[in-house]
Design a protein around this motif. Sequence first.
Motif, PDB file in Angstrom:
ATOM      1  N   ASP A 110      76.840  36.267 219.009  1.00 16.67           N
ATOM      2  CA  ASP A 110      76.973  34.808 218.777  1.00 16.67           C
ATOM      3  C   ASP A 110      75.777  34.369 217.698  1.00 16.67           C
ATOM      4  O   ASP A 110      76.040  33.494 216.911  1.00 16.67           O
ATOM      5  CB  ASP A 110      76.749  33.861 220.110  1.00 16.67           C
ATOM      6  CG  ASP A 110      77.773  34.290 220.873  1.00 16.67           C
ATOM      7  OD1 ASP A 110      79.064  34.104 220.561  1.00 16.67           O
ATOM      8  OD2 ASP A 110      77.390  34.941 221.982  1.00 16.67           O
ATOM      9  N   ILE A 111      74.781  35.126 217.958  1.00 12.07           N
ATOM     10  CA  ILE A 111      73.743  35.029 216.962  1.00 12.07           C
ATOM     11  C   ILE A 111      73.093  36.266 216.485  1.00 12.07           C
ATOM     12  O   ILE A 111      73.008  37.200 217.348  1.00 12.07           O
ATOM     13  CB  ILE A 111      72.350  34.317 217.605  1.00 12.07           C
ATOM     14  CG1 ILE A 111      72.738  33.048 218.130  1.00 12.07           C
ATOM     15  CG2 ILE A 111      71.204  34.070 216.743  1.00 12.07           C
ATOM     16  CD1 ILE A 111      71.558  32.302 219.222  1.00 12.07           C
ATOM     17  N   LEU A 112      73.012  36.269 215.177  1.00 14.38           N
ATOM     18  CA  LEU A 112      72.719  37.838 214.372  1.00 14.38           C
ATOM     19  C   LEU A 112      71.367  37.957 214.657  1.00 14.38           C
ATOM     20  O   LEU A 112      70.513  37.170 214.881  1.00 14.38           O
ATOM     21  CB  LEU A 112      73.369  37.837 213.304  1.00 14.38           C
ATOM     22  CG  LEU A 112      73.441  39.250 212.518  1.00 14.38           C
ATOM     23  CD1 LEU A 112      74.147  40.366 213.331  1.00 14.38           C
ATOM     24  CD2 LEU A 112      73.824  39.328 211.179  1.00 14.38           C
ATOM     25  N   ARG A 113      70.954  39.125 214.520  1.00 14.78           N
ATOM     26  CA  ARG A 113      69.598  39.558 214.778  1.00 14.78           C
ATOM     27  C   ARG A 113      68.988  40.404 213.343  1.00 14.78           C
ATOM     28  O   ARG A 113      69.824  41.450 213.212  1.00 14.78           O
ATOM     29  CB  ARG A 113      68.826  40.098 215.929  1.00 14.78           C
ATOM     30  CG  ARG A 113      67.665  40.280 216.002  1.00 14.78           C
ATOM     31  CD  ARG A 113      67.454  40.188 217.557  1.00 14.78           C
ATOM     32  NE  ARG A 113      65.819  40.216 217.912  1.00 14.78           N
ATOM     33  CZ  ARG A 113      64.870  39.252 217.844  1.00 14.78           C
ATOM     34  NH1 ARG A 113      65.167  38.303 217.099  1.00 14.78           N
ATOM     35  NH2 ARG A 113      63.720  39.385 218.288  1.00 14.78           N
ATOM     36  N   THR A 114      68.128  40.240 212.741  1.00 20.46           N
ATOM     37  CA  THR A 114      67.396  41.324 211.745  1.00 20.46           C
ATOM     38  C   THR A 114      66.049  41.352 212.042  1.00 20.46           C
ATOM     39  O   THR A 114      65.449  40.822 212.947  1.00 20.46           O
ATOM     40  CB  THR A 114      67.833  40.889 210.347  1.00 20.46           C
ATOM     41  OG1 THR A 114      67.486  41.892 209.641  1.00 20.46           O
ATOM     42  CG2 THR A 114      66.975  39.407 210.045  1.00 20.46           C
ATOM     43  N   GLY A 115      65.130  41.977 211.283  1.00 25.70           N
ATOM     44  CA  GLY A 115      63.801  42.439 211.564  1.00 25.70           C
ATOM     45  C   GLY A 115      63.633  43.461 210.281  1.00 25.70           C
ATOM     46  O   GLY A 115      64.347  44.382 210.171  1.00 25.70           O
ATOM     47  N   VAL A 116      62.462  43.093 209.587  1.00 25.62           N
ATOM     48  CA  VAL A 116      61.954  44.100 208.523  1.00 25.62           C
ATOM     49  C   VAL A 116      61.911  45.491 208.953  1.00 25.62           C
ATOM     50  O   VAL A 116      62.598  46.266 208.228  1.00 25.62           O
ATOM     51  CB  VAL A 116      60.574  43.537 208.031  1.00 25.62           C
ATOM     52  CG1 VAL A 116      60.125  44.371 206.846  1.00 25.62           C
ATOM     53  CG2 VAL A 116      60.751  41.983 207.254  1.00 25.62           C
ATOM     54  N   ASN A 117      61.384  45.733 210.063  1.00 21.42           N
ATOM     55  CA  ASN A 117      61.073  47.182 210.365  1.00 21.42           C
ATOM     56  C   ASN A 117      62.323  47.845 210.720  1.00 21.42           C
ATOM     57  O   ASN A 117      62.699  48.786 210.717  1.00 21.42           O
ATOM     58  CB  ASN A 117      60.188  47.362 211.611  1.00 21.42           C
ATOM     59  CG  ASN A 117      58.960  47.370 211.000  1.00 21.42           C
ATOM     60  OD1 ASN A 117      58.455  47.870 210.004  1.00 21.42           O
ATOM     61  ND2 ASN A 117      57.890  47.099 211.923  1.00 21.42           N
ATOM     62  N   ASP A 118      63.612  46.816 211.400  1.00 18.65           N
ATOM     63  CA  ASP A 118      64.753  47.328 211.807  1.00 18.65           C
ATOM     64  C   ASP A 118      65.651  47.720 210.855  1.00 18.65           C
ATOM     65  O   ASP A 118      66.474  48.546 211.024  1.00 18.65           O
ATOM     66  CB  ASP A 118      65.329  46.266 212.878  1.00 18.65           C
ATOM     67  CG  ASP A 118      64.195  45.896 214.065  1.00 18.65           C
ATOM     68  OD1 ASP A 118      63.847  46.984 214.658  1.00 18.65           O
ATOM     69  OD2 ASP A 118      64.056  44.636 213.966  1.00 18.65           O
ATOM     70  N   VAL A 119      65.442  46.879 209.724  1.00 18.22           N
ATOM     71  CA  VAL A 119      66.884  47.142 208.650  1.00 18.22           C
ATOM     72  C   VAL A 119      66.140  47.737 207.562  1.00 18.22           C
ATOM     73  O   VAL A 119      67.007  47.967 206.592  1.00 18.22           O
ATOM     74  CB  VAL A 119      67.469  45.739 208.338  1.00 18.22           C
ATOM     75  CG1 VAL A 119      68.225  45.345 209.665  1.00 18.22           C
ATOM     76  CG2 VAL A 119      66.398  44.795 207.811  1.00 18.22           C
ATOM     77  N   GLY A 120      65.013  47.964 207.153  1.00 21.30           N
ATOM     78  CA  GLY A 120      64.602  48.810 206.305  1.00 21.30           C
ATOM     79  C   GLY A 120      63.732  47.799 204.996  1.00 21.30           C
ATOM     80  O   GLY A 120      63.720  48.511 204.002  1.00 21.30           O
ATOM     81  N   GLY A 121      63.153  46.742 205.607  1.00 19.40           N
ATOM     82  CA  GLY A 121      62.439  46.053 204.617  1.00 19.40           C
ATOM     83  C   GLY A 121      62.883  44.548 204.497  1.00 19.40           C
ATOM     84  O   GLY A 121      63.846  44.266 205.071  1.00 19.40           O
ATOM     85  N   ILE A 122      62.102  43.656 203.783  1.00 19.12           N
ATOM     86  CA  ILE A 122      62.401  42.312 203.269  1.00 19.12           C
ATOM     87  C   ILE A 122      63.822  42.235 202.817  1.00 19.12           C
ATOM     88  O   ILE A 122      64.699  41.361 202.902  1.00 19.12           O
ATOM     89  CB  ILE A 122      61.513  41.730 202.718  1.00 19.12           C
ATOM     90  CG1 ILE A 122      60.166  41.723 203.469  1.00 19.12           C
ATOM     91  CG2 ILE A 122      61.559  40.414 201.914  1.00 19.12           C
ATOM     92  CD1 ILE A 122      58.592  41.386 202.775  1.00 19.12           C
ATOM     93  N   THR A 123      63.936  43.104 201.623  1.00 19.45           N
ATOM     94  CA  THR A 123      65.192  42.878 200.663  1.00 19.45           C
ATOM     95  C   THR A 123      66.219  43.018 201.795  1.00 19.45           C
ATOM     96  O   THR A 123      67.255  42.379 201.689  1.00 19.45           O
ATOM     97  CB  THR A 123      65.334  43.966 199.853  1.00 19.45           C
ATOM     98  OG1 THR A 123      63.897  44.094 198.966  1.00 19.45           O
ATOM     99  CG2 THR A 123      66.239  44.251 198.955  1.00 19.45           C
ATOM    100  N   PRO A 124      66.767  44.225 202.673  1.00 25.87           N
ATOM    101  CA  PRO A 124      67.724  43.923 203.437  1.00 25.87           C
ATOM    102  C   PRO A 124      67.638  43.053 204.774  1.00 25.87           C
ATOM    103  O   PRO A 124      68.617  42.656 205.036  1.00 25.87           O
ATOM    104  CB  PRO A 124      67.906  45.520 204.166  1.00 25.87           C
ATOM    105  CG  PRO A 124      66.302  45.975 203.922  1.00 25.87           C
ATOM    106  CD  PRO A 124      65.780  45.444 202.688  1.00 25.87           C
TER     107      PRO A 124
END
Length: 382
Positions: free
Chosen positions: A277-291
């Motif tokens: 219902d709420i997505l999650r991201t994280g700089v270390n988890d997805v490969g950087g600030i860019t992604p």
Amino acid sequence: MIITEVEARVFLTTTHRHSDSAGHAHPGPAHQVPQAMLTIRTEDGHEGHSFTTPEIIRPHLLDKFLRKVLVGQDHRDRERLWQDLAHWQRGSAAQLTDRTLAVVDCALWDLAGRSLNQPVHKLIGAYRDKVLAYGSIMCGDELEGGLATPEDYARFAETLVKRGYKGIKLHTWMPPVSWAPDVKMDLRACAAVREAVGPGIRLMIDAFHWYSRSDALELGRGLEKLAFDWIEEPMDEQSMSSYKWLADNLDIPVVGPESAAGKHWHRAEWVRHGACDILRTGVNDVGGITPAIKTMRMAEAFGMDCEVHGNTAMNLHVVAVSKNCRWYERGLLHPFLEYDDGFDYLKSLSDPMDADGFVHVPDRPGLGEDIDFAFIENNRVA
Ligand SMILES: O=C(O)[C@H](O)[C@@H](O)[C@@H](O)C(=O)NO
Ligand SMILES: [Mg+2]
């Protein structure tokens, strides 16, 4: 603008954080651990820096991948450089990980900001300069007066509210704690915290990451009675269909994925399949600030919030440039640790929080990390 050098400096830093056999941090005696700083330097002397653990930027990776992609290139071409590294991952025999992409991307953003004397969030396009933090409590333990009982969690939650936090996330007990995992104990801790802080403080849980569907459903149903804001990573995130099933069966929002591989591409599949219902991201988890920003903007297009995993400047900048996330995750916190003491290799906090619970984005250039270069040189080991 042309990159001429890519360098890793390894130094010793003192910490009270010790990792358990599942990789979760707990407090312990002060000890020295190696830390690494990646530096990307250009022909005109500008530098960008980012921190990680030494194995993430070990010599093999610098020689075989990073220098081949980066040296001789315009440092401003972050999107192309990120894509080049991401494409090389498949053929790297699993050596080139998202963590390494993340530290390179962060150093390039830091370099852009330092060379233009601008903080990164202003370069990207800021949405805000301050954001509410939730206090992200460490996983439970068996330490006397630590986080060993529901009452310990309640007492610590009261301390966090006095410090100014308007939100609190519990990481509950997990192996290797001898009797964990235990849904009923999780719910007892959550009930004790809700009782202690009252209805005005937002509460979330980040539970044992390998519960069954039945256990996760029981936990979620119990949290609904305690007016928790979200349930995070109660099951193995490799089973997207289990999260779809859980989200369909619960009213409390399901947040994820945090630890699942696949960057913003896989997170698009979670959205498409209704697995959260709420997505999650994280700089270390997805490969950087860019992604991480790609993930955030994709969530926005679906009318979804996307909460950012983790502390430090890199994640704070992603939060600062995004309308569709509500919190900065400040932690991990424990009664035996003073988070505001920061790190010995930074002269000041990258995420200072005021008495009202707002974290202020540093307006120093780049990522804004107040690096103590003399400390790093004096404690350098490689
Ligand atoms: O120990 C870990 O796995 C991480 O610190 C993680 O627990 C924590 O950062 C998290 O899940 N935050 O949402
Ligand atoms: Mg989490």
